[in-house]
Design an enzyme around this catalytic site. Structure first.
Site, PDB file in Angstrom:
ATOM      1  N   HIS A   1     -44.224 -33.529 -26.790  1.00 42.14           N
ATOM      2  CA  HIS A   1     -44.295 -34.563 -27.824  1.00 42.14           C
ATOM      3  C   HIS A   1     -45.299 -35.660 -27.456  1.00 42.14           C
ATOM      4  CE1 HIS A   1     -42.542 -35.346 -31.618  1.00 42.14           C
ATOM      5  NE2 HIS A   1     -41.623 -36.234 -31.287  1.00 42.14           N
TER       6      HIS A   1
ATOM      7  N   TYR B   1     -40.852 -39.183 -20.142  1.00 46.81           N
ATOM      8  CA  TYR B   1     -41.444 -38.460 -21.271  1.00 46.81           C
ATOM      9  C   TYR B   1     -42.911 -38.097 -21.034  1.00 46.81           C
ATOM     10  CZ  TYR B   1     -37.384 -40.521 -23.659  1.00 46.81           C
ATOM     11  OH  TYR B   1     -36.108 -40.900 -24.006  1.00 46.81           O
TER      12      TYR B   1
ATOM     13  N   ASP C   1     -48.770 -33.996 -31.729  1.00 36.31           N
ATOM     14  CA  ASP C   1     -48.354 -32.624 -31.503  1.00 36.31           C
ATOM     15  C   ASP C   1     -48.011 -31.959 -32.835  1.00 36.31           C
ATOM     16  OD1 ASP C   1     -46.117 -34.581 -31.408  1.00 36.31           O
ATOM     17  OD2 ASP C   1     -44.875 -32.770 -31.348  1.00 36.31           O
TER      18      ASP C   1
ATOM     19  N   ASN D   1     -41.735 -37.118 -37.347  1.00 36.34           N
ATOM     20  CA  ASN D   1     -41.231 -38.475 -37.583  1.00 36.34           C
ATOM     21  C   ASN D   1     -42.270 -39.554 -37.298  1.00 36.34           C
ATOM     22  OD1 ASN D   1     -38.677 -37.697 -38.482  1.00 36.34           O
ATOM     23  ND2 ASN D   1     -37.910 -37.503 -36.396  1.00 36.34           N
TER      24      ASN D   1
ATOM     25  N   ASN E   1     -40.525 -42.315 -33.429  1.00 32.32           N
ATOM     26  CA  ASN E   1     -40.035 -42.481 -34.804  1.00 32.32           C
ATOM     27  C   ASN E   1     -40.443 -43.795 -35.449  1.00 32.32           C
ATOM     28  OD1 ASN E   1     -38.856 -40.060 -34.216  1.00 32.32           O
ATOM     29  ND2 ASN E   1     -36.747 -40.735 -34.531  1.00 32.32           N
TER      30      ASN E   1
END
Length: 245
Positions: free
Chosen positions: A19, A14, A91, A112, A66
Site C-alpha cells: 500500500h 508500514y 498502488d 480509499n 483513507n
C-alpha cells in the site's frame, strides 16, 4: 507548479507495505533529482525541487491513506492549484505486479486514498497506478495491501521505482506516452521475444525432418521399400548387379 503526491501510511511498520508504493516512488524521485529534504507541512512530509524546469512539490500525506485528500487538498488550495496540476502515485490491485498505467481522471476502483482525494480536489487529476496484483479473493485484500512486498518482488520493484524516478521529467513535461515507453524499455516489458526460425516446408507441404535435406528426403521417398525377387524386373536387376544372395 506541479504537485506530485505519493500515497501510503505513515510509520515504520508500514514502510515496506504494498500500500506504500506511492511513498516509495516519491522518495525515489526526491533522491534522483536532488530535492530538498522532507519537512512537515500540510499534515504531510513535503520536499521541493524541479523537474524539466518546472517547480515541483512532492508530498507524502501523513493523515493515513483513507484521509489522503485532507492533506493534498490543503496543499492544492494553499498554492491555488487546479486538479490538472496534480499527479497522484498509488498502488493498484487490478494491475499485475510491476505493470503501470498513467491517465487523467477515471474511477477510484475502491481505493480509499483516491476516494478522499476525489472528495477534496475533484477527479480531473493524473493518476500513476502501480500494479501490486490481486490476492484472488476480497477477504484477502487487506492482508495483501497491508503486507510487505515479498523478497521475489524486489526483482521488479526496485528497477521500476528507479525507472519512474529517472524519467519523472517526462511526466512534468506532459509527455505521458514518452514516459510509459521509457518505463517499458527500462523494465524490459517492451522487448519482444526473438521469433523462432521457421522450418522450410518440404515437397508435398510437409516439414522436412531435422538432419535430412529435401533432396535426400525426396530420394528416399522415391525408392521402393522392398526389391522384387521374381519377374522381369528381378531378372534385369540380377543382370546389372549380379546375384548377391
Amino acid at each position: 507548479m506541479l504537485l506530485i503526491a505519493g500515497l501510503g501510511n505513515p510509520g515504520p511498520q508500514y514502510a515496506r507495505n504494498r500500500h506504500n508504493v506511492g511513498f516509495m516512488a516519491a522518495d525515489a524521485i526526491a533522491r534522483r533529482h536532488s530535492f530538498s529534504g522532507f519537512s512537515k507541512k500540510f499534515r504531510s512530509e513535503i520536499a521541493e525541487g524541479t523537474l524539466a524546469g518546472e517547480k515541483v512539490l512532492l508530498i507524502k500525506p501523513m493523515t493515513f491513506m483513507n484521509l489522503s485528500g485532507d492533506s493534498v487538498g490543503e496543499a492544492m488550495r494553499f498554492y491555488k492549484l487546479k486538479p490538472a496540476d496534480i499527479i497522484v502515485i498509488h498502488d493498484e490491485l487490478d494491475l499485475a505486479p510491476g505493470k503501470i498505467k498513467l491517465k487523467v481522471g477515471g474511477g477510484n476502483g475502491g481505493h480509499n486514498g483516491l476516494k478522499s482525494i476525489d472528495a477534496h480536489c475533484g477527479k480531473d487529476y493524473k493518476r500513476l497506478r502501480i500494479g501490486i496484483g490481486h490476492p484472488g479473493h476480497k477477504d484477502r485484500v487487506n492482508p495483501h495491501v497491508l503486507g510487505d512486498f515479498a523478497k521475489a518482488d524486489q526483482e521488479w520493484l526496485e528497477p521500476l521505482l528507479d525507472a519512474i524516478a529517472d524519467n519523472a521529467e517526462l511526466i512534468a513535461k506532459g509527455d505521458d506516452a514518452g514516459f510509459l515507453n521509457k518505463i517499458a524499455l527500462a523494465t524490459g516489458t517492451a522487448a519482444p521475444k526473438p521469433a523462432k526460425p521457421e522450418k522450410t516446408p518440404a515437397a508435398g507441404g510437409k516439414t522436412a525432418p531435422a538432419g535430412k535435406s529435401h533432396i535426400r528426403q525426396a530420394r528416399n521417398s522415391a525408392q521402393p521399400k522392398t526389391l522384387p525377387t521374381s519377374g522381369p524386373m528381378a531378372d534385369m536387376l540380377k543382370k546389372l548387379f549380379g546375384n548377391k544372395d
